[in-house]
Design a protein around this motif. Structure first.
Motif, mmCIF file in Angstrom:
data_model
loop_
_atom_site.group_PDB
_atom_site.id
_atom_site.type_symbol
_atom_site.label_atom_id
_atom_site.label_comp_id
_atom_site.label_asym_id
_atom_site.label_seq_id
_atom_site.Cartn_x
_atom_site.Cartn_y
_atom_site.Cartn_z
ATOM 1 N N THR A 180 0.851 -1.183 0.000
ATOM 2 C CA THR A 180 0.000 0.000 0.000
ATOM 3 C C THR A 180 0.889 1.236 0.000
ATOM 4 O O THR A 180 2.003 1.215 0.515
ATOM 5 C CB THR A 180 -0.930 0.048 1.228
ATOM 6 N N ARG A 208 -7.178 1.378 -6.971
ATOM 7 C CA ARG A 208 -7.005 2.727 -6.433
ATOM 8 C C ARG A 208 -7.708 2.805 -5.079
ATOM 9 O O ARG A 208 -8.766 2.237 -4.885
ATOM 10 C CB ARG A 208 -7.592 3.757 -7.386
ATOM 11 N N ASN A 253 6.526 5.789 -0.704
ATOM 12 C CA ASN A 253 6.267 6.342 -2.021
ATOM 13 C C ASN A 253 6.267 5.209 -3.030
ATOM 14 O O ASN A 253 7.146 4.354 -3.000
ATOM 15 C CB ASN A 253 7.354 7.367 -2.365
ATOM 16 N N GLU A 256 -7.791 2.632 -0.706
ATOM 17 C CA GLU A 256 -7.471 1.653 0.322
ATOM 18 C C GLU A 256 -8.565 0.591 0.373
ATOM 19 O O GLU A 256 -9.728 0.871 0.144
ATOM 20 C CB GLU A 256 -7.331 2.346 1.675
ATOM 21 N N GLU A 293 1.293 5.623 -1.715
ATOM 22 C CA GLU A 293 0.813 6.726 -2.531
ATOM 23 C C GLU A 293 1.845 7.023 -3.603
ATOM 24 O O GLU A 293 3.042 7.047 -3.334
ATOM 25 C CB GLU A 293 0.600 7.944 -1.631
ATOM 26 N N THR A 294 1.363 7.241 -4.817
ATOM 27 C CA THR A 294 2.274 7.598 -5.898
ATOM 28 C C THR A 294 2.726 9.035 -5.711
ATOM 29 O O THR A 294 2.015 9.851 -5.126
ATOM 30 C CB THR A 294 1.600 7.460 -7.272
ATOM 31 N N LYS A 351 -1.239 12.912 -6.963
ATOM 32 C CA LYS A 351 -0.989 11.753 -6.117
ATOM 33 C C LYS A 351 -2.221 10.852 -6.063
ATOM 34 O O LYS A 351 -3.345 11.316 -6.155
ATOM 35 C CB LYS A 351 -0.610 12.199 -4.716
ATOM 36 N N ALA A 352 -1.970 9.553 -5.935
ATOM 37 C CA ALA A 352 -3.062 8.586 -5.845
ATOM 38 C C ALA A 352 -2.678 7.494 -4.855
ATOM 39 O O ALA A 352 -1.541 7.033 -4.850
ATOM 40 C CB ALA A 352 -3.347 7.975 -7.204
ATOM 41 N N LYS A 353 -3.628 7.107 -4.013
ATOM 42 C CA LYS A 353 -3.404 5.983 -3.109
ATOM 43 C C LYS A 353 -3.663 4.691 -3.883
ATOM 44 O O LYS A 353 -4.664 4.572 -4.581
ATOM 45 C CB LYS A 353 -4.335 6.060 -1.909
#
Length: 85
Positions: free
Chosen positions: A40, A64, A80, A66, A42-43, A48-50
């Motif tokens: 898990t 995409r 990251n 959680e 974030e980009t 940013k995307a989780k």
């Protein structure tokens, strides 16, 4: 020793198949493994995307956001994430 050839590299990106699925389908992949490995994080970058990821038969399964993870999951929380550049 080895294969007769050596190459130095500053960065290595493994090639493979990235499969983006909806969270409900992602949970189904988790149910297929006894102790699924889940990553898990974030980009980085401007937008940013989780993401939540797991592997299945050589493919990286990504959703995409959680997802509620099973207790049996082995979870890696990355500071990251990068999907390669």
């Amino acid at each position: 020793m080895g294969c007769g050839m050596a190459v130095d590299a500053n960065r290595v990106i493994a090639g493979g198949v990235l499969v983006f699925v909806e969270p409900e389908d992602f949970k189904k992949f988790l149910e297929l493994k006894k102790s699924p490995l889940v990553i898990t994080g974030e980009t980085g970058g401007f937008k940013k995307a989780k993401l939540t990821m797991t592997v299945y038969d050589g493919a990286v399964i990504i959703t995409r956001g959680e997802v509620e993870l099973p207790e049996k999951a082995i979870v890696i929380r990355a500071k990251n994430l990068s999907l390669g550049k």
